[in-house]
Design a protein around this motif. Structure first.
Motif, short mmCIF file in Angstrom:
data_model
loop_
_atom_site.label_atom_id
_atom_site.label_comp_id
_atom_site.label_asym_id
_atom_site.label_seq_id
_atom_site.Cartn_x
_atom_site.Cartn_y
_atom_site.Cartn_z
N ASN A 133 0.84 -1.27 -0.07
CA ASN A 133 0.04 0.16 -0.35
C ASN A 133 0.73 1.23 0.25
O ASN A 133 0.52 2.22 -0.66
N LEU A 134 1.48 0.99 0.80
CA LEU A 134 2.77 2.56 0.62
C LEU A 134 3.34 2.03 -0.99
O LEU A 134 3.55 3.56 -0.85
N LYS A 149 3.70 5.75 -5.80
CA LYS A 149 3.95 5.61 -7.42
C LYS A 149 2.54 7.16 -7.56
O LYS A 149 3.05 7.57 -8.06
N GLY A 150 1.87 6.40 -6.88
CA GLY A 150 0.65 7.55 -7.29
C GLY A 150 1.50 9.24 -7.33
O GLY A 150 1.16 9.82 -7.92
N ARG A 151 2.08 9.66 -5.73
CA ARG A 151 2.18 10.56 -5.61
C ARG A 151 3.54 11.21 -6.57
O ARG A 151 3.28 12.03 -7.37
N HIS A 152 3.82 10.15 -6.98
CA HIS A 152 5.11 10.18 -7.77
C HIS A 152 4.19 10.73 -9.55
O HIS A 152 4.91 12.00 -10.13
N ILE A 153 3.60 9.62 -9.57
CA ILE A 153 2.75 10.11 -11.00
C ILE A 153 2.00 11.11 -10.55
O ILE A 153 2.05 12.14 -12.00
N ALA A 154 1.50 12.00 -10.23
CA ALA A 154 0.91 13.15 -9.78
C ALA A 154 2.08 14.55 -9.95
O ALA A 154 1.36 15.44 -10.52
N THR A 185 1.27 5.40 -14.94
CA THR A 185 -0.29 4.82 -14.85
C THR A 185 -0.74 3.58 -14.81
O THR A 185 -1.46 3.16 -13.98
N PHE A 186 0.09 3.06 -15.80
CA PHE A 186 -0.50 2.04 -16.04
C PHE A 186 0.88 0.87 -15.21
O PHE A 186 -0.36 -0.25 -14.90
N GLN A 187 1.22 1.19 -14.89
CA GLN A 187 2.40 0.15 -13.74
C GLN A 187 1.49 0.38 -12.63
O GLN A 187 0.80 -1.13 -11.77
N LEU A 188 0.88 1.03 -12.23
CA LEU A 188 0.55 1.64 -10.98
C LEU A 188 -1.05 0.67 -10.67
O LEU A 188 -1.29 0.09 -9.95
N TRP A 189 -2.03 0.74 -12.14
CA TRP A 189 -3.28 0.10 -12.05
C TRP A 189 -2.87 -1.58 -11.90
O TRP A 189 -3.42 -2.38 -11.80
#
Length: 75
Positions: free
Chosen positions: A6-7, A12-17, A63-67
């Motif tokens: 989860n971390l 990764k989400g913060r990095h993408i943003a 984003t695809f990797q995060l998904w």
């Protein structure tokens, strides 16, 4: 294990943003304000567009990797 995943997902989400926001702000600043203010020719605007496109492609791949990471964590 689940907390680490989860971390990693949140990181990764913060990095993408940040990549999307930074690319957008830099692109707008260079092509609309800084470039014309210092008298750069119009061909440099195309260069800035390609650099921004590369940043957005990078963000799309991440984003695809995060998904995929989120799909794997739900299993």
């Amino acid at each position: 294990m689940n907390d680490e995943r989860n971390l990693a997902i949140a990181r990764k989400g913060r990095h993408i943003a940040l990549v999307i926001a930074g690319t957008t702000l830099l692109w707008l600043a260079l092509s609309l304000f800084i470039g014309p203010a210092i008298g750069l020719p119009g061909r440099y605007a195309l260069l800035f567009d390609f650099i921004a496109l590369a940043g957005f492609v990078y963000a799309g791949i991440n984003t695809f990797q995060l998904w995929r990471m989120r799909q794997d964590s739900q299993r």
